[in-house]
Design an enzyme around this catalytic site. Structure first.
Site, PDB file in Angstrom:
ATOM      1  CB  VAL A 111    -104.192 -16.350-109.537  1.00  0.00           C
ATOM      2  CG1 VAL A 111    -104.191 -15.187-108.548  1.00  0.00           C
ATOM      3  CG2 VAL A 111    -105.129 -16.056-110.702  1.00  0.00           C
ATOM      4  CB  CYS A 112    -100.945 -16.100-106.125  1.00  0.00           C
ATOM      5  SG  CYS A 112    -100.077 -15.848-104.574  1.00  0.00           S
ATOM      6  CB  SER A 113     -98.448 -20.066-104.839  1.00  0.00           C
ATOM      7  OG  SER A 113     -99.720 -20.195-104.236  1.00  0.00           O
ATOM      8  CB  THR A 131     -95.250 -17.176-108.491  1.00  0.00           C
ATOM      9  OG1 THR A 131     -96.259 -17.595-107.563  1.00  0.00           O
ATOM     10  CG2 THR A 131     -93.878 -17.342-107.865  1.00  0.00           C
TER      11      THR A 131
END
Length: 324
Positions: A111-113, A131
Site C-alpha cells: 500500500v502506498c510507499s 506507489t
C-alpha cells in the site's frame, strides 16, 4: 471439513500512515465468504519485534512478533506504507522479514510507499508497479529494475499487487476480495463502507503536474512553463515555444520531448487541463467559460482532453473535487 480462512498478514514498522493499514484491514475484516456466510479472512498485524508501532497520528497500533506465524501459510501479505518506508527499505531486518514471509504467501501486495520496502526484497524486479505519486520518482531511481507507472490506482502483475496513495489501498483490497470471493462479496463490503467499487480516473487527477519538475531537474524549461501557464487562453504553437526557448522548432521539439517525456503539444494540453482542474475545484464558473479561459475554445474539446488524460469528464471531476 471446514476450509481454513484466508490469512492476511500486514507488515508494519514505525511511522506508517494509519489509513494505509486500517483501510485495507477494514475491507478484509468485513468481507463475507459467500459459501459460508462467515468472515472470509483472518487478519494479523506483525512487525520485526512486535509491540506498539507508531503511526503518523496520535494513535500507535499493536503488532505481533512475526515469529508467531511460524509454520502458517499466508494467503495475502501486505506491506503498509508511510514515511517510515524510506528508512524501512534500508533496514535489513525489515526487508528480510518481508522476503521470508513472501516465500510462504500466495499473494504479495503493498500500500502506498510500502512499495519501497517490497522493492528492496527484489520482488518487484521486472514487474510493473505503482506507489504514491510523490514517491514514484524515488521508487524508479532506487530500483531501476522495477517498471514504475505513475497513474494507476493499483496494479496487479501476477501474484504481486501494488497500490497508489493511502485510500488506493482500499481500492486494491476490494479488488482482491472480488478476485477471491466474487464481485458480490466485494460490493457488499464497498456498500457497507460507502466506498466506490471502481474509482474513475488515476493518480494524475490528484497531481496534474506529476513529474514535470522531476523531469526538468536542470530547470531548462522552467521559464517556458511559467510563460505557458500565463498564456493558456492564447493559441500556442510549437514555433512560438521554440522562439521563446531560443531554439529552432525542430531542435526544440526533439530536446523538449527527450527531457520532458512528452511532445510540446501534449505538455501544453496537460497544463490546460491543470488550470481547468483548479477552476473546477475552486469556482462555480461554467464549463464553457472555463474551457475558453484555458484555451480549449469549446466544451467538447475540453471534455475529450479530460477523458483522454484523466479518465473522467470535467463535470465528473467537479462533482468529485469541488470545494467552493
Amino acid at each position: 471439513m471446514t476450509e481454513p480462512r484466508r490469512l492476511v498478514v500486514f507488515v508494519v514498522y514505525d511511522n506508517i500512515v494509519l489509513l494505509d493499514l486500517v483501510g485495507p484491514l477494514q475491507v478484509f475484516s468485513h468481507a463475507p465468504d459467500p459459501a459460508t456466510g462467515t468472515p472470509g479472512y483472518d487478519c494479523v498485524v506483525v512487525s520485526v519485534e512486535g509491540g506498539p508501532t507508531t503511526t503518523n497520528t496520535v494513535l500507535p497500533i499493536p503488532s505481533a512478533d512475526a515469529g508467531t506465524l511460524a509454520g502458517q501459510d499466508i494467503h495475502t501479505l501486505i506491506v503498509v506504507g508511510g514515511d517510515g518506508a524510506v528508512p524501512g527499505m534500508r533496514d535489513a531486518r525489515l526487508v528480510d522479514l518481508v522476503g521470508s514471509l513472501a516465500k510462504r504467501a500466495t499473494r504479495v501486495a503493498s500500500v502506498c510507499s510500502g512499495a519501497l520496502v517490497l522493492a528492496a526484497t527484489g520482488l518487484l524486479d521486472g514487474r510493473r508497479a505503482v506507489t504514491h505519486w510523490e514517491d514514484c520518482a524515488m521508487l524508479a531511481a532506487e530500483f531501476p529494475d522495477v517498471a514504475v507507472e505513475m497513474d494507476p490506482i493499483f496494479i496487479k502483475d501476477g501474484p504481486v499487487w501494488t497500490s497508489a496513495g493511502i485510500t488506493a489501498g482500499i481500492d486494491m483490497a476490494l479488488a482482491i476480495v472480488a478476485e477471491d470471493l466474487g464481485r458480490a462479496a466485494a460490493f457488499t463490503v464497498a456498500r457497507s463502507m460507502v466506498a466506490q467499487m471502481v474509482r474513475s480516473g488515476g493518480q494524475s487527477q490528484f497531481s496534474p503536474a506529476l513529474g514535470r519538475q522531476l523531469r526538468d531537474q536542470a530547470g531548462q524549461f522552467e521559464a517556458l512553463h511559467a510563460w505557458i501557464a500565463q498564456n493558456l487562453d492564447q493559441d500556442i504553437s510549437v514555433d512560438d515555444l521554440a522562439a521563446r526557448a531560443g531554439m529552432s522548432p525542430r531542435n526544440f521539439a526533439r530536446v523538449y520531448a527527450k527531457t520532458m517525456g512528452m511532445t510540446p503539444a501534449k505538455a501544453v494540453a496537460a497544463m490546460r487541463i491543470e488550470q481547468a482542474q483548479g477552476l473546477l475545484e475552486t469556482t462555480q464558473q461554467g464549463i464553457k467559460r472555463i474551457a475558453a479561459a484555458c484555451g480549449f475554445r469549446d466544451e467538447n474539446r475540453m471534455r475529450r482532453a479530460f477523458v483522454a488524460m484523466l479518465g473522467v469528464s470535467p463535470s465528473e471531476y467537479r462533482s468529485n473535487f469541488n470545494v467552493s
